[in-house]
Design an enzyme around this catalytic site. Structure first.
Site, PDB file in Angstrom:
ATOM      1  N   GLU A 263      49.269   6.146  68.604  1.00  0.00           N
ATOM      2  CA  GLU A 263      48.514   7.111  69.412  1.00  0.00           C
ATOM      3  C   GLU A 263      47.296   7.683  68.698  1.00  0.00           C
ATOM      4  O   GLU A 263      46.248   7.873  69.291  1.00  0.00           O
ATOM      5  CB  GLU A 263      49.444   8.244  69.864  1.00  0.00           C
ATOM      6  N   ASP A 264      47.419   7.962  67.410  1.00  0.00           N
ATOM      7  CA  ASP A 264      46.275   8.499  66.682  1.00  0.00           C
ATOM      8  C   ASP A 264      46.206   7.861  65.297  1.00  0.00           C
ATOM      9  O   ASP A 264      47.231   7.447  64.734  1.00  0.00           O
ATOM     10  CB  ASP A 264      46.367  10.022  66.570  1.00  0.00           C
TER      11      ASP A 264
ATOM     12  N   ASN B 134      47.631  18.868  71.706  1.00  0.00           N
ATOM     13  CA  ASN B 134      47.441  17.419  71.836  1.00  0.00           C
ATOM     14  C   ASN B 134      46.924  16.831  70.532  1.00  0.00           C
ATOM     15  O   ASN B 134      47.494  15.889  70.005  1.00  0.00           O
ATOM     16  CB  ASN B 134      46.463  17.130  72.988  1.00  0.00           C
ATOM     17  N   ASP B 135      45.844  17.385  70.032  1.00  0.00           N
ATOM     18  CA  ASP B 135      45.247  16.868  68.803  1.00  0.00           C
ATOM     19  C   ASP B 135      44.944  18.014  67.861  1.00  0.00           C
ATOM     20  O   ASP B 135      44.894  19.187  68.258  1.00  0.00           O
ATOM     21  CB  ASP B 135      43.965  16.091  69.119  1.00  0.00           C
TER      22      ASP B 135
ATOM     23  N   ASN C  73      41.382  17.208  74.735  1.00  0.00           N
ATOM     24  CA  ASN C  73      42.154  16.134  74.125  1.00  0.00           C
ATOM     25  C   ASN C  73      41.728  15.949  72.670  1.00  0.00           C
ATOM     26  O   ASN C  73      41.994  16.785  71.838  1.00  0.00           O
ATOM     27  CB  ASN C  73      41.973  14.855  74.959  1.00  0.00           C
TER      28      ASN C  73
ATOM     29  N   ILE D 136      46.937  13.527  64.846  1.00  0.00           N
ATOM     30  CA  ILE D 136      47.053  13.739  63.405  1.00  0.00           C
ATOM     31  C   ILE D 136      45.685  14.008  62.795  1.00  0.00           C
ATOM     32  O   ILE D 136      44.648  13.681  63.374  1.00  0.00           O
ATOM     33  CB  ILE D 136      47.713  12.541  62.687  1.00  0.00           C
TER      34      ILE D 136
ATOM     35  N   HIS E  56      52.129  13.201  67.668  1.00  0.00           N
ATOM     36  CA  HIS E  56      51.033  13.049  68.629  1.00  0.00           C
ATOM     37  C   HIS E  56      49.731  12.921  67.809  1.00  0.00           C
ATOM     38  O   HIS E  56      49.573  11.978  67.058  1.00  0.00           O
ATOM     39  CB  HIS E  56      51.028  14.261  69.565  1.00  0.00           C
TER      40      HIS E  56
ATOM     41  N   HIS F  69      56.179  17.084  68.941  1.00  0.00           N
ATOM     42  CA  HIS F  69      56.830  17.594  70.155  1.00  0.00           C
ATOM     43  C   HIS F  69      58.338  17.381  70.057  1.00  0.00           C
ATOM     44  O   HIS F  69      58.916  16.557  70.783  1.00  0.00           O
ATOM     45  CB  HIS F  69      56.282  16.891  71.395  1.00  0.00           C
TER      46      HIS F  69
ATOM     47  N   ASN G 185      41.384  10.265  71.825  1.00  0.00           N
ATOM     48  CA  ASN G 185      41.094  10.763  70.479  1.00  0.00           C
ATOM     49  C   ASN G 185      39.687  10.373  70.027  1.00  0.00           C
ATOM     50  O   ASN G 185      39.118   9.384  70.502  1.00  0.00           O
ATOM     51  CB  ASN G 185      42.128  10.208  69.491  1.00  0.00           C
TER      52      ASN G 185
END
Length: 356
Positions: A53-54, A168-169, A224, A116, A114, A134, A270
Site C-alpha cells: 500500500e505504501d 490514512n497517511d 489521502n 508509512i 497503512h 488499524h 500516496n
C-alpha cells in the site's frame, strides 16, 4: 396549503438528490480510455501477493513497504494473515523483499499497516519508521527504530488521539512528531457512505507532537497521501475523491496555509517526492467502481502520474505507467530511486521498472 408546502419541500429535496447523483457519477463513474504505458524492463516483485500500500525509500536504496492492509469496503487476498513491513534493497539486480521482524511486546497479530514515513535523525543518522496502523478497527500511529543489521524494527511508541480518528497517511517531521491525513470524518460504514454521497469536505490534516496536537488544514473530500517538498517549504496533500493535489505552505509553527490546487484527472493515493528533481509521483486509481466492487474477471487497473513544476503556471502531469489490471491491480503508490520506479498496490502485487 400544507400539501403544497410538503410538495415544495419534496421537490427541492429531489432536485438536490438528483444534482448530487449527477455529481457522484461525474466523480466516481469515470472511465478513462488510457493507452497502456510501461517503462523498460518492468517485473513483478516476488513474494508480494497481498498488497504494498505504501512505500518509502532511504537514500541508500533500502525501501520500506507496508503490506497486508485490511480496510473497510476493500478486498484483501490474505484475510487471516497479519500485516507486515517489508524491506527491499533496490541496489540488487533482482531485489527480493524480506519481512522485518518487530520487537517483542508489540501486538503483531493485530498489525494492520497503512501509510508509512521514514525519518532520519541528522545527528546520528538513526532511521525511524512511522506507520499508520488499524488494529481491531481503531487507528494509531506506531513509531519504530530501524535496526538494519538485524532486519528488525524496534517499537518505541504508540500514538492514539481523538484527532487521528481515521488516519490514512503520515509524514514524519521529527523523532516523535508528524503530519497525518484523515480520509474520513465518520467511522460508521453507513455514515461514511452518506459522507461520500453528500460530497462533504470534512476531512483534514493534523499535526502531532508530544507538546501539541492540532488541525492544520481542512476542506478535503478524502485527504489521502501526504508529502513534503524537497526544499521543506511546502506540504502536498492528495484529495482522492476530488482528483486533486493540494499545495500548502508550511510555517514555523507547523501550521499550513493553502497555496494551490492541481486537478489531475485521476484518483491520486500516496505521494512520493523524487529526491533528485523534486517531482511528485503518485499511484492512482483509474476506476473507483471497479476498485471498491472487486471482480477478478474485470479487475481495476493501475496508473502512475508524475507532476513536474507544480508551483509553476503550467505544471506538467505525465502518465508514467498505465496497466489495465492484467499485471497490476489497484495501484496506490509510486516511488523512484536511482533510475528505478516501484509501484505498489492496496491489496495486490508490486512491480519495479527501469526508467528511460
Amino acid at each position: 396549503m400544507g400539501k403544497l408546502l410538503v410538495l415544495a419541500v419534496a421537490g427541492i429535496l429531489c432536485a438536490l438528490i438528483g444534482e448530487r447523483i449527477v455529481r457522484l457519477r461525474q466523480e466516481f463513474y469515470v472511465t478513462w480510455e488510457r493507452e497502456q504505458v510501461e517503462p523498460s524492463n518492468c517485473q513483478l516483485l516476488k513474494g508480494i501477493e497481498a498488497g504494498s500500500e505504501d512505500i518509502d525509500i532511504l537514500p541508500n536504496g533500502l525501501a520500506f513497504i507496508s503490506s497486508g492492509l485490511k480496510y473497510p469496503m476493500m478486498p484483501t487476498f490474505a484475510p487471516d494473515k497479519p500485516g507486515e513491513i517489508l524491506l527491499l534493497d533496490l541496489n540488487e539486480e533482482d531485489p527480493k523483499p524480506v519481512t522485518l521482524r518487530i520487537s517483542r511486546g508489540f501486538d503483531v497479530e493485530s498489525f494492520n499497516p497503512h501509510g508509512i514515513s521514514k525519518y532520519i535523525d541528522e545527528k546520528d543518522d538513526t532511521v525511524y519508521l512511522f506507520v499508520v496502523n488499524h488494529p481491531k478497527h481503531t487507528t494509531t500511529v506506531e513509531i519504530f527504530k530501524f535496526q538494519e543489521e538485524e532486519n528488525a524494527l524496534l517499537h518505541l511508541k504508540t500514538v492514539q488521539h481523538e484527532l487521528l480518528h481515521s488516519a490514512n497517511d503520515v509524514f514524519a517531521v521529527g523523532q516523535d512528531s508528524f503530519y497525518a491525513t484523515n480520509d474520513r470524518y465518520f467511522l460508521n460504514d453507513i455514515c461514511r457512505s452518506a459522507e461520500a454521497f453528500l460530497g462533504l469536505r470534512w476531512t483534514n490534516v493534523v499535526y502531532y507532537s508530544p507538546e501539541e496536537v492540532k488541525e492544520v488544514a481542512s476542506g478535503y473530500q478524502s485527504a489521502n497521501g501526504i508529502a513534503l517538498s524537497r526544499d521543506h517549504k511546502y506540504v502536498y496533500v492528495a484529495d482522492f475523491i476530488d482528483q486533486s493535489i493540494h499545495v500548502l505552505e508550511k510555517h514555523a509553527n507547523w501550521s499550513l496555509s493553502p497555496k494551490k490546487v492541481l486537478k489531475v484527472n485521476t484518483f491520486p493515493d500516496n505521494l512520493c517526492i523524487d529526491p533528485t528533481t523534486g517531482d511528485i509521483w503518485s499511484g492512482c486509481q483509474m476506476d473507483v467502481i471497479k476498485f471498491f466492487n472487486y471482480d477478478p474477471e474485470n479487475p481495476p487497473g493501475s496508473e502512475v502520474i508524475r507532476v513536474q513544476n507544480i508551483l509553476s503556471e503550467n505544471p506538467v502531469v505525465t502518465r508514467m505507467y498505465v496497466n489495465n489490471g492484467s499485471v497490476l491491480q489497484g495501484s496506490s503508490v509510486a516511488c523512484v530511486h536511482d533510475g528505478r520506479l516501484i509501484v505498489g498496490t492496496v491489496f495486490h502485487k508490486a512491480v519495479y521498472c527501469d526508467l528511460d
